[in-house]
Design a protein around this motif. Structure first.
Motif: not given
Length: 279
Positions: A54-55, A57, A85, A87-89, A92-93
């Motif tokens: 995530h950090d 990506c 998982y 909102p900014q993952s 969800q995008q």
């Protein structure tokens, strides 16, 4: 029922030698996994977390994953502690195609794979250490019950009523009677041990699972790994390509040649660099 399991690919990885060539190799490995799934006529692809980081990506990762999983095979994704998982993952995008199911709750939730076969899955919903999703969980339905999650303790599997758990987080592969850790499918650090890759799991009517491991590593084919007497240390081809030397120019030319497929590119790199070293 046939299921293809993988975990801990770590796209956009923080691990050593994570330059453009390595990052592309990890993407190529995912392509090989999807191709294997279709060639093997599996019933579903399972990813037990840490698909990406995530950090770290990159902006293109979301579209890459969307196109990679746009295939005829059902895909089930259980977010881990590195690709949690939220909102900014990416989870969800992306506007996923109908064949993709992302588990989004930190509680184990069921999905019916087939008549009498249930897949339970859960997600990390924020950053932090990997957790044990099976702690306190108990199966409440009949038939064959399977689990997909990232970081659960193997000792919990038997008491939950699950027939088998497909797990991520541990990079060393382990195939036990009631659980499977596939390990990372493409090497991330030097000195890794065990037969890792994508695991073709056949789920039998009694809930037992037989497994076959497939080497899907694009890094090995590309020549990003060199065998030594002790391990398979990662070669930093990005650093070599940055050299203002003959071998640096050679690596740049080979990596830029779009006419070469992954396997042929690896053979050209290995043969050419060996020849340059012997001059």
């Amino acid at each position: 029922m046939k299921l293809l399991l993988f975990a801990d690919l770590h796209l956009d990885t923080r691990f050593p030698n994570a330059g453009p060539a390595r990052r592309q190799a990890l993407r190529d490995t995912l392509g090989r996994i999807v191709d294997l799934a279709q060639d093997s006529n599996v019933d579903a692809v399972l990813c037990a977390g840490d698909l990406y980081e995530h950090d770290r990506c990159s902006p293109s990762t979301a579209s890459f994953l969307q196109s990679s999983f746009d295939c005829p095979v059902p895909v089930f994704l259980a977010p881990g502690n590195d690709d949690w998982y939220g909102p900014q993952s990416v989870y969800q995008q992306v506007d996923w195609t109908p064949n993709v199911h992302v588990f989004s709750s930190e509680n184990m939730t069921p999905v019916e794979l087939a008549d009498g076969v249930t897949l339970w899955g859960a997600a990390h919903v924020g950053p932090g250490p990997a957790r044990d999703f099976l702690d306190g969980f108990a199966v409440n339905r009949s038939g064959v019950n399977l689990a997909l999650c990232h970081g659960s303790a193997p000792d919990d599997v038997a008491i939950t009523g699950l027939d088998h758990a497909f797990l991520g987080h541990e990079h060393t592969p382990e195939h036990a009677v009631r659980y499977t850790f596939p390990g990372n499918p493409d090497p991330l650090t030097a000195g890794e041990t065990g037969e890792r890759g994508a695991v073709l799991c056949t789920v039998h009517d009694d809930g037992t699972v037989s497994r076959e491991v497939f080497d899907v590593s694009a890094s090995r084919s590309l020549g990003l790994l060199a065998e030594s007497s002790e391990a398979f240390p990662l070669l930093d081809f990005d650093s070599v390509a940055a050299e203002r030397t003959v071998r640096g120019q050679f690596v740049r030319d080979v990596l830029a040649d779009l006419s070469l497929d992954t396997g042929l590119r690896g053979r050209v790199l290995a043969t050419g660099l060996r020849a340059l070293e012997e001059r």
